[in-house]
Design a protein around this motif. Sequence first.
Motif, PDB file in Angstrom:
ATOM      1  N   ASN A  73       0.580   4.005   1.299  1.00  0.00           N
ATOM      2  CA  ASN A  73       0.255   4.818   2.469  1.00  0.00           C
ATOM      3  C   ASN A  73       0.836   3.856   3.762  1.00  0.00           C
ATOM      4  O   ASN A  73       1.405   4.447   4.722  1.00  0.00           O
ATOM      5  CB  ASN A  73      -1.147   5.013   2.998  1.00  0.00           C
ATOM      6  N   CYS A  74       0.743   2.563   3.598  1.00  0.00           N
ATOM      7  CA  CYS A  74       0.986   1.674   4.823  1.00  0.00           C
ATOM      8  C   CYS A  74       2.129   0.637   4.617  1.00  0.00           C
ATOM      9  O   CYS A  74       2.863   0.158   5.638  1.00  0.00           O
ATOM     10  CB  CYS A  74      -0.261   0.840   5.246  1.00  0.00           C
ATOM     11  N   CYS A  92       0.753  -1.289   0.094  1.00  0.00           N
ATOM     12  CA  CYS A  92      -0.007   0.035  -0.099  1.00  0.00           C
ATOM     13  C   CYS A  92       0.861   1.414   0.103  1.00  0.00           C
ATOM     14  O   CYS A  92       1.879   1.187   0.856  1.00  0.00           O
ATOM     15  CB  CYS A  92      -1.035  -0.201   1.151  1.00  0.00           C
ATOM     16  N   CYS A 132      -5.560   1.835   5.801  1.00  0.00           N
ATOM     17  CA  CYS A 132      -5.950   3.283   5.748  1.00  0.00           C
ATOM     18  C   CYS A 132      -7.192   3.639   4.886  1.00  0.00           C
ATOM     19  O   CYS A 132      -7.672   4.720   4.976  1.00  0.00           O
ATOM     20  CB  CYS A 132      -4.759   4.048   4.897  1.00  0.00           C
ATOM     21  N   HIS A 137      -8.131  -0.755   0.578  1.00  0.00           N
ATOM     22  CA  HIS A 137      -7.303  -1.181   1.967  1.00  0.00           C
ATOM     23  C   HIS A 137      -8.140  -1.063   2.976  1.00  0.00           C
ATOM     24  O   HIS A 137      -7.760  -0.121   3.789  1.00  0.00           O
ATOM     25  CB  HIS A 137      -5.775  -0.648   2.100  1.00  0.00           C
TER      26      HIS A 137
END
Length: 87
Positions: free
Chosen positions: A7-8, A5, A61, A57
Amino acid sequence: MRIICPNCGARDRREFYYQGDALTLRRPAPDAGPEAWDDYLHIRDNPAGLTRDLWCHEAGCGAWLVIERNTQTHAIDSVTLAEKVKR
Ligand SMILES: [Zn+2]
């Protein structure tokens, strides 16, 4: 299968929800004819090989992602935030 991801970072596939073909990002104009809407709503390719799919996701997030992957090898070529993908 691990999905990275943006973001993660790398996460287990079970944290993600599969929505389907990223074609849904290319919605027809409201005044497009019934044939265009029928294609958009009901007609899907089912390729063996490279696909471009929409995932969420949901256990992370919550971002929507466009993932390019190979359905035969499960190799992921790219993961992009859906909001950054040109329609
Ligand atoms: Zn995430």
